[in-house]
Design a protein around this motif. Structure first.
Motif, PDB file in Angstrom:
ATOM      1  N   TYR A   1      12.645 122.090  24.252  1.00  0.00           N
ATOM      2  CA  TYR A   1      12.058 122.061  25.579  1.00  0.00           C
ATOM      3  C   TYR A   1      12.533 123.313  26.316  1.00  0.00           C
ATOM      4  CZ  TYR A   1      11.762 121.017  30.517  1.00  0.00           C
ATOM      5  OH  TYR A   1      11.503 121.098  31.850  1.00  0.00           O
TER       6      TYR A   1
ATOM      7  N   SER B   1       6.586 118.155  33.928  1.00  0.00           N
ATOM      8  CA  SER B   1       6.739 116.742  34.240  1.00  0.00           C
ATOM      9  C   SER B   1       7.849 116.072  33.436  1.00  0.00           C
ATOM     10  CB  SER B   1       5.423 115.993  34.001  1.00  0.00           C
ATOM     11  OG  SER B   1       5.156 115.908  32.615  1.00  0.00           O
ATOM     12  N   ALA B   2       8.398 116.770  32.452  1.00  0.00           N
ATOM     13  CA  ALA B   2       9.446 116.174  31.613  1.00  0.00           C
ATOM     14  C   ALA B   2      10.529 117.211  31.337  1.00  0.00           C
ATOM     15  CB  ALA B   2       8.857 115.674  30.299  1.00  0.00           C
ATOM     16  N   ASP B   3      11.754 116.747  31.232  1.00  0.00           N
ATOM     17  CA  ASP B   3      12.851 117.660  30.909  1.00  0.00           C
ATOM     18  C   ASP B   3      13.409 117.346  29.519  1.00  0.00           C
ATOM     19  OD1 ASP B   3      13.937 115.259  31.604  1.00  0.00           O
ATOM     20  OD2 ASP B   3      15.459 116.077  32.957  1.00  0.00           O
ATOM     21  N   TYR B   4      12.524 116.907  28.645  1.00  0.00           N
ATOM     22  CA  TYR B   4      12.861 116.578  27.264  1.00  0.00           C
ATOM     23  C   TYR B   4      11.606 116.804  26.419  1.00  0.00           C
ATOM     24  CZ  TYR B   4      10.432 112.380  28.749  1.00  0.00           C
ATOM     25  OH  TYR B   4       9.502 111.515  29.255  1.00  0.00           O
TER      26      TYR B   4
ATOM     27  N   THR C   1       8.591 115.685  24.468  1.00  0.00           N
ATOM     28  CA  THR C   1       7.785 114.470  24.576  1.00  0.00           C
ATOM     29  C   THR C   1       7.258 113.998  23.219  1.00  0.00           C
ATOM     30  OG1 THR C   1       5.752 115.709  24.964  1.00  0.00           O
ATOM     31  CG2 THR C   1       7.049 115.087  26.911  1.00  0.00           C
TER      32      THR C   1
ATOM     33  N   GLY D   1       1.945 110.864  32.380  1.00  0.00           N
ATOM     34  CA  GLY D   1       2.592 112.143  32.121  1.00  0.00           C
ATOM     35  C   GLY D   1       1.603 113.284  32.159  1.00  0.00           C
TER      36      GLY D   1
END
Length: 164
Positions: free
Chosen positions: A68, A35-38, A40, A111
């Motif tokens: 990540y 769900s994230a490309d960094y 968190t 998220g």
């Protein structure tokens, strides 16, 4: 000052020097989250908790940058980089912690939720694996509880493995 005083002072200082040794541990956190490309905030919170727990228990703590991973194949590169950092920094131990997030249960912010952490502890100078394990999330309703429980479980297992 007499010779006996000098010898006594020297022996006392030598004794205290022996007590001042601390083991050095280096760790790296790798985040797997679709769900994230960094990296968190929750991952950084776990990193902070682990650094604090190790430091408060007398370890010298270093860490490679938290990263990540876009795909599982990135893990080997991150492993090699982290282990090299630990070896170059004269660490006694290296731990890589892989955090896996899922979209099965969303947090209040929408998220992903931390599902599990796979970790491996190695003796850094030889890269010999000591223990490998998985810790599952307690999936509590409070994000800070999840972070604390996960960090505590990982810390206690690593501490136990080092002392064994």
């Amino acid at each position: 000052m007499g010779i006996m005083k000098k010898i006594t002072i020297f022996l006392v200082l030598l004794l205290f020097t022996g007590f001042s040794y601390a083991q050095q541990i280096s760790f790296q956190i790798v985040q797997h989250d679709i769900s994230a490309d960094y990296v968190t905030e929750q991952t950084y919170m776990i990193e902070d908790q682990l650094v604090d727990m190790f430091f408060e228990n007398g370890y010298i703590v270093t860490n490679s940058p938290t990263v990540y991973a876009e795909k599982e194949s990135d893990d080997e590169k991150f492993w090699n980089d982290g282990l090299r950092d630990a070896y170059d920094g004269y660490s006694d131990y290296f731990v890589q912690i892989k955090l896996y997030y899922t979209m099965e249960r969303k947090t209040n912010k929408g998220g992903a939720t931390l599902k599990k952490a796979d970790w491996v502890l190695v003796y850094a100078p030889t890269a010999q694996e000591i223990v490998k394990s998985t810790v599952k999330s307690k999936e509590s309703k409070d994000l800070s509880d999840d972070v604390f429980f996960m960090s505590s479980d990982i810390f206690n297992a690593i501490k136990k493995a080092i002392k064994a």
